[in-house]
Write a protein that holds these residues in place. Structure first.
Motif, PDB file in Angstrom:
ATOM      1  N   GLU A 171       0.641  -1.266  -0.120  1.00 41.74           N
ATOM      2  CA  GLU A 171      -0.065  -0.055  -0.072  1.00 41.74           C
ATOM      3  C   GLU A 171       0.707   1.113   0.243  1.00 41.74           C
ATOM      4  OE1 GLU A 171      -0.939  -2.347   2.431  1.00 41.74           O
ATOM      5  OE2 GLU A 171      -1.714  -3.334   1.638  1.00 41.74           O
ATOM      6  N   ALA A 172       2.307   1.256   0.878  1.00 45.44           N
ATOM      7  CA  ALA A 172       2.370   2.506   0.621  1.00 45.44           C
ATOM      8  C   ALA A 172       3.634   2.760  -0.369  1.00 45.44           C
ATOM      9  CB  ALA A 172       3.689   2.110   1.491  1.00 45.44           C
ATOM     10  N   LEU A 173       4.356   1.409  -0.987  1.00 46.71           N
ATOM     11  CA  LEU A 173       4.944   1.831  -2.730  1.00 46.71           C
ATOM     12  C   LEU A 173       3.400   2.375  -3.260  1.00 46.71           C
ATOM     13  CD1 LEU A 173       6.985  -2.023  -2.405  1.00 46.71           C
ATOM     14  CD2 LEU A 173       7.435   0.836  -2.402  1.00 46.71           C
ATOM     15  N   ASP A 174       2.282   1.819  -3.588  1.00 48.05           N
ATOM     16  CA  ASP A 174       1.055   2.482  -4.143  1.00 48.05           C
ATOM     17  C   ASP A 174       1.438   3.650  -3.806  1.00 48.05           C
ATOM     18  OD1 ASP A 174       0.309  -0.140  -5.351  1.00 48.05           O
ATOM     19  OD2 ASP A 174      -1.150  -0.744  -3.728  1.00 48.05           O
ATOM     20  N   GLN A 175       1.243   3.822  -3.052  1.00 45.74           N
ATOM     21  CA  GLN A 175       1.009   5.625  -2.358  1.00 45.74           C
ATOM     22  C   GLN A 175       2.224   6.278  -2.805  1.00 45.74           C
ATOM     23  OE1 GLN A 175       0.143   5.709   1.572  1.00 45.74           O
ATOM     24  NE2 GLN A 175      -0.392   8.634   1.392  1.00 45.74           N
ATOM     25  N   VAL A 176       3.954   6.102  -3.192  1.00 43.26           N
ATOM     26  CA  VAL A 176       4.294   6.449  -3.535  1.00 43.26           C
ATOM     27  C   VAL A 176       4.403   6.946  -4.809  1.00 43.26           C
ATOM     28  CG1 VAL A 176       7.169   6.121  -3.535  1.00 43.26           C
ATOM     29  CG2 VAL A 176       5.858   5.670  -0.853  1.00 43.26           C
ATOM     30  N   HIS A 177       4.206   5.396  -5.668  1.00 40.06           N
ATOM     31  CA  HIS A 177       3.885   5.820  -6.792  1.00 40.06           C
ATOM     32  C   HIS A 177       3.202   7.207  -7.485  1.00 40.06           C
ATOM     33  CE1 HIS A 177       3.195   4.911 -11.050  1.00 40.06           C
ATOM     34  NE2 HIS A 177       4.671   4.498 -11.168  1.00 40.06           N
ATOM     35  N   ARG A 178       1.507   6.852  -6.485  1.00 42.26           N
ATOM     36  CA  ARG A 178       0.837   7.858  -7.280  1.00 42.26           C
ATOM     37  C   ARG A 178       1.138   9.135  -6.795  1.00 42.26           C
ATOM     38  NH1 ARG A 178      -2.069  10.509  -3.906  1.00 42.26           N
ATOM     39  NH2 ARG A 178      -2.060   9.554  -2.026  1.00 42.26           N
ATOM     40  N   LEU A 179       2.222   9.353  -5.311  1.00 41.74           N
ATOM     41  CA  LEU A 179       2.690  11.053  -5.717  1.00 41.74           C
ATOM     42  C   LEU A 179       3.881  11.530  -6.297  1.00 41.74           C
ATOM     43  CD1 LEU A 179       2.688  10.660  -1.172  1.00 41.74           C
ATOM     44  CD2 LEU A 179       1.078  12.201  -2.584  1.00 41.74           C
ATOM     45  N   ALA A 180       4.687  10.591  -6.676  1.00 41.46           N
ATOM     46  CA  ALA A 180       5.544  11.250  -7.418  1.00 41.46           C
ATOM     47  C   ALA A 180       4.660  10.966  -8.996  1.00 41.46           C
ATOM     48  CB  ALA A 180       6.700  10.023  -7.316  1.00 41.46           C
ATOM     49  N   ASP A 181       4.132  10.555  -9.430  1.00 38.42           N
ATOM     50  CA  ASP A 181       3.699  10.512 -10.456  1.00 38.42           C
ATOM     51  C   ASP A 181       2.563  11.842 -10.328  1.00 38.42           C
ATOM     52  OD1 ASP A 181       2.329   9.839 -12.811  1.00 38.42           O
ATOM     53  OD2 ASP A 181       0.716   9.120 -12.125  1.00 38.42           O
ATOM     54  N   GLU A 182       2.077  11.889  -9.573  1.00 41.54           N
ATOM     55  CA  GLU A 182       1.337  13.402  -8.775  1.00 41.54           C
ATOM     56  C   GLU A 182       2.482  14.693  -8.946  1.00 41.54           C
ATOM     57  OE1 GLU A 182      -1.198  16.598  -5.805  1.00 41.54           O
ATOM     58  OE2 GLU A 182      -1.024  13.730  -5.428  1.00 41.54           O
ATOM     59  N   CYS A 183       2.763  14.900  -8.840  1.00 38.59           N
ATOM     60  CA  CYS A 183       4.174  15.228  -8.797  1.00 38.59           C
ATOM     61  C   CYS A 183       4.918  15.463 -10.129  1.00 38.59           C
ATOM     62  CB  CYS A 183       5.790  15.167  -8.317  1.00 38.59           C
ATOM     63  SG  CYS A 183       5.068  15.622  -6.345  1.00 38.59           S
ATOM     64  N   LEU A 184       5.343  14.617 -10.954  1.00 37.23           N
ATOM     65  CA  LEU A 184       5.557  14.588 -12.342  1.00 37.23           C
ATOM     66  C   LEU A 184       5.174  15.386 -12.924  1.00 37.23           C
ATOM     67  CD1 LEU A 184       6.322  11.252 -13.377  1.00 37.23           C
ATOM     68  CD2 LEU A 184       8.235  12.937 -13.712  1.00 37.23           C
ATOM     69  N   GLY A 185       3.510  15.711 -12.934  1.00 36.51           N
ATOM     70  CA  GLY A 185       2.528  16.655 -13.801  1.00 36.51           C
ATOM     71  C   GLY A 185       2.536  17.611 -13.348  1.00 36.51           C
ATOM     72  N   TYR A 186       3.517  17.830 -12.041  1.00 35.23           N
ATOM     73  CA  TYR A 186       3.831  19.590 -12.262  1.00 35.23           C
ATOM     74  C   TYR A 186       4.597  19.883 -12.595  1.00 35.23           C
ATOM     75  CZ  TYR A 186       0.144  18.636  -8.208  1.00 35.23           C
ATOM     76  OH  TYR A 186      -0.774  18.154  -6.941  1.00 35.23           O
ATOM     77  N   CYS A 187       5.602  19.525 -12.982  1.00 37.11           N
ATOM     78  CA  CYS A 187       6.697  19.729 -13.557  1.00 37.11           C
ATOM     79  C   CYS A 187       6.722  20.239 -14.601  1.00 37.11           C
ATOM     80  CB  CYS A 187       7.923  18.216 -14.033  1.00 37.11           C
ATOM     81  SG  CYS A 187       9.034  17.570 -12.301  1.00 37.11           S
ATOM     82  N   VAL A 188       5.924  19.922 -15.308  1.00 42.73           N
ATOM     83  CA  VAL A 188       5.219  20.736 -16.902  1.00 42.73           C
ATOM     84  C   VAL A 188       6.048  21.814 -16.757  1.00 42.73           C
ATOM     85  CG1 VAL A 188       4.130  21.954 -18.116  1.00 42.73           C
ATOM     86  CG2 VAL A 188       3.766  19.878 -18.343  1.00 42.73           C
ATOM     87  N   ALA A 189       5.365  22.846 -15.299  1.00 41.26           N
ATOM     88  CA  ALA A 189       5.561  23.767 -14.880  1.00 41.26           C
ATOM     89  C   ALA A 189       7.462  24.795 -14.473  1.00 41.26           C
ATOM     90  CB  ALA A 189       4.900  24.656 -14.169  1.00 41.26           C
ATOM     91  N   ILE A 190       7.924  23.657 -13.631  1.00 38.16           N
ATOM     92  CA  ILE A 190       8.868  24.067 -13.013  1.00 38.16           C
ATOM     93  C   ILE A 190      10.363  23.949 -14.156  1.00 38.16           C
ATOM     94  CG2 ILE A 190       9.967  23.104 -11.129  1.00 38.16           C
ATOM     95  CD1 ILE A 190       7.378  23.024  -9.766  1.00 38.16           C
ATOM     96  N   LYS A 191      11.083  23.951 -14.708  1.00 37.43           N
ATOM     97  CA  LYS A 191      12.240  24.103 -14.960  1.00 37.43           C
ATOM     98  C   LYS A 191      13.462  24.081 -14.293  1.00 37.43           C
ATOM     99  CE  LYS A 191       9.597  24.395 -19.262  1.00 37.43           C
ATOM    100  NZ  LYS A 191       9.128  23.960 -19.221  1.00 37.43           N
ATOM    101  N   ARG A 192      13.492  23.017 -13.170  1.00 36.66           N
ATOM    102  CA  ARG A 192      14.226  22.616 -12.704  1.00 36.66           C
ATOM    103  C   ARG A 192      15.029  21.212 -13.250  1.00 36.66           C
ATOM    104  NH1 ARG A 192      14.179  25.445  -7.679  1.00 36.66           N
ATOM    105  NH2 ARG A 192      13.313  27.257  -8.669  1.00 36.66           N
TER     106      ARG A 192
END
Length: 165
Positions: free
Chosen positions: A67-88
């Motif tokens: 369950e924790a690994l599923d949640q880790v994947h979900r959170l990291a994937d959500e953050c990947l979507g935010y990377c469109v606006a962040i050029k780091r």
């Protein structure tokens, strides 16, 4: 037999073809400028998600639950979507590494204590803007090697003494 052709026209195409309309390049530049306005709100949001990921994979000596690994994947994937606006440099790559690592660990029972730490540290350094593209390339390469070792360990045959028992 008759054939009908339908032409679909987007609103962007209509705007570009109007007299005095905008070019596609101008529209893209405008869209990118609007995305950069989001950066100050997205960086703290990603930092908060990384803190949540870190809490899910602690203590580092124990393998996280499915369950924790599923949640880790979900959170990291959500953050990947935010990377469109962040050029780091390195941010998207380190978040992809977290997703890949969570998938790899979900598929087998192998666990290396602290496996997520390099990616988490790289995400934090990227958020602070402290990485060059050369450093990113080296760090991502190192994290890929760790994942290759974990994948190889999970595919390794069981020792002969364990197989006969």
């Amino acid at each position: 037999m008759s054939v009908k052709f339908r032409m679909v026209t987007t609103s962007l195409e209509v705007k570009c073809r109007k007299p005095g309309g905008r070019t596609v390049r101008e529209c893209i530049e405008d869209a990118n400028a609007r995305l950069t306005v989001l950066e100050p709100t997205l960086i703290p949001l990603i930092a908060e998600r990384v803190t949540q990921i870190e809490a899910l994979v602690q203590p580092f000596k124990m393998r996280p639950s499915q369950e924790a690994l599923d949640q880790v994947h979900r959170l990291a994937d959500e953050c990947l979507g935010y990377c469109v606006a962040i050029k780091r440099p390195g941010l998207a790559g380190s978040l992809r590494t977290v997703c890949k690592l969570a998938d790899l660990l979900e598929a087998n029972a192998v666990w290396k204590p602290g496996a997520f730490l390099p990616a988490i540290h790289m995400i934090r350094a990227s958020l602070q803007g402290g990485l060059t593209s050369t450093q990113v390339k080296v760090l991502v390469s190192e994290m890929d090697q760790v994942m290759q070792h974990l994948a190889a360990a999970s595919e390794a045959p069981a020792p002969a003494s364990a197989a006969s028992a």
